[in-house]
Design a protein around this motif. Structure first.
Motif, short mmCIF file in Angstrom:
data_model
loop_
_atom_site.label_atom_id
_atom_site.label_comp_id
_atom_site.label_asym_id
_atom_site.label_seq_id
_atom_site.Cartn_x
_atom_site.Cartn_y
_atom_site.Cartn_z
N GLN A 212 0.84 -1.21 0.00
CA GLN A 212 0.00 0.00 0.00
C GLN A 212 0.87 1.25 0.00
O GLN A 212 0.57 2.23 -0.69
CB GLN A 212 -0.93 0.01 1.22
N ALA A 213 1.98 1.22 0.74
CA ALA A 213 2.87 2.38 0.82
C ALA A 213 3.45 2.72 -0.55
O ALA A 213 3.50 3.90 -0.94
CB ALA A 213 3.98 2.14 1.83
N LEU A 214 3.90 1.71 -1.30
CA LEU A 214 4.45 1.97 -2.64
C LEU A 214 3.36 2.44 -3.60
O LEU A 214 3.56 3.35 -4.40
CB LEU A 214 5.15 0.73 -3.19
N TYR A 215 2.20 1.80 -3.53
CA TYR A 215 1.05 2.21 -4.34
C TYR A 215 0.76 3.69 -4.10
O TYR A 215 0.63 4.48 -5.04
CB TYR A 215 -0.15 1.33 -3.96
N ASP A 216 0.69 4.07 -2.83
CA ASP A 216 0.38 5.46 -2.47
C ASP A 216 1.46 6.43 -2.98
O ASP A 216 1.13 7.54 -3.41
CB ASP A 216 0.22 5.60 -0.96
N ARG A 217 2.72 6.02 -2.94
CA ARG A 217 3.81 6.89 -3.40
C ARG A 217 3.76 7.10 -4.91
O ARG A 217 4.00 8.20 -5.40
CB ARG A 217 5.16 6.34 -2.96
N ILE A 218 3.44 6.03 -5.65
CA ILE A 218 3.31 6.15 -7.11
C ILE A 218 2.17 7.10 -7.45
O ILE A 218 2.31 8.00 -8.28
CB ILE A 218 3.11 4.77 -7.76
N VAL A 219 1.03 6.91 -6.79
CA VAL A 219 -0.15 7.76 -7.05
C VAL A 219 0.16 9.21 -6.68
O VAL A 219 -0.17 10.14 -7.43
CB VAL A 219 -1.38 7.22 -6.29
#
Length: 140
Positions: free
Chosen positions: A6-13
């Motif tokens: 979730q943390a990487l997903y959030d950073r990409i977004v």
């Protein structure tokens, strides 16, 4: 299937939304052979364009040397589409030269009320595009 935290997903977004209206781009590196994205590396869109992205060649060379030194590989290569759906364009397909990578596209078209936000992942091998499931997890 792409499994991503979730943390990487959030950073990409967040990167895609921050660079809007220009396309954002970057890499998430992981241990070689693991297929596990771990290290978020936002890159500068050298084209500074809302319709095209281009990694700076010097930055890209530095990144590949760094990944090599750390025994990493590009697990995710991502960029955003600012006014269209999150699907690889002909240009995206022609530039896809990492057959083992997950190509993530984020559409920020919703920022302008032009459609729904999308986060999608694809495999692109020899010009063939295959969409894959994205599984978001708390951690690995």
């Amino acid at each position: 299937m792409l499994t991503i935290t979730q943390a990487l997903y959030d950073r990409i977004v967040a990167h895609a939304r921050k660079d809007h209206p220009d396309e954002a781009c970057g890499v998430v590196a992981g241990p070689a052979g693991s297929d596990r994205p771990e290290r978020f590396i936002p890159m500068l869109n050298a084209a500074m364009s809302p319709t095209f992205y281009e990694f700076d060649s010097g930055d890209l060379l530095k990144l590949y040397r760094e990944m090599d030194d750390r025994d990493e590989e590009p697990v995710v290569i991502y960029h955003s589409h600012t006014a269209t759906e999150a699907y690889p364009s002909r240009t995206d397909i022609s530039y896809a030269n990492e057959p083992g990578a997950h190509y993530v596209l984020v559409s920020t078209a919703d920022t302008d009320g032009l459609g729904d936000f999308q986060f999608r992942s694809f495999r692109i091998v020899d010009g063939q595009v295959t969409e894959e499931e994205v599984r978001v997890v708390a951690d690995y």
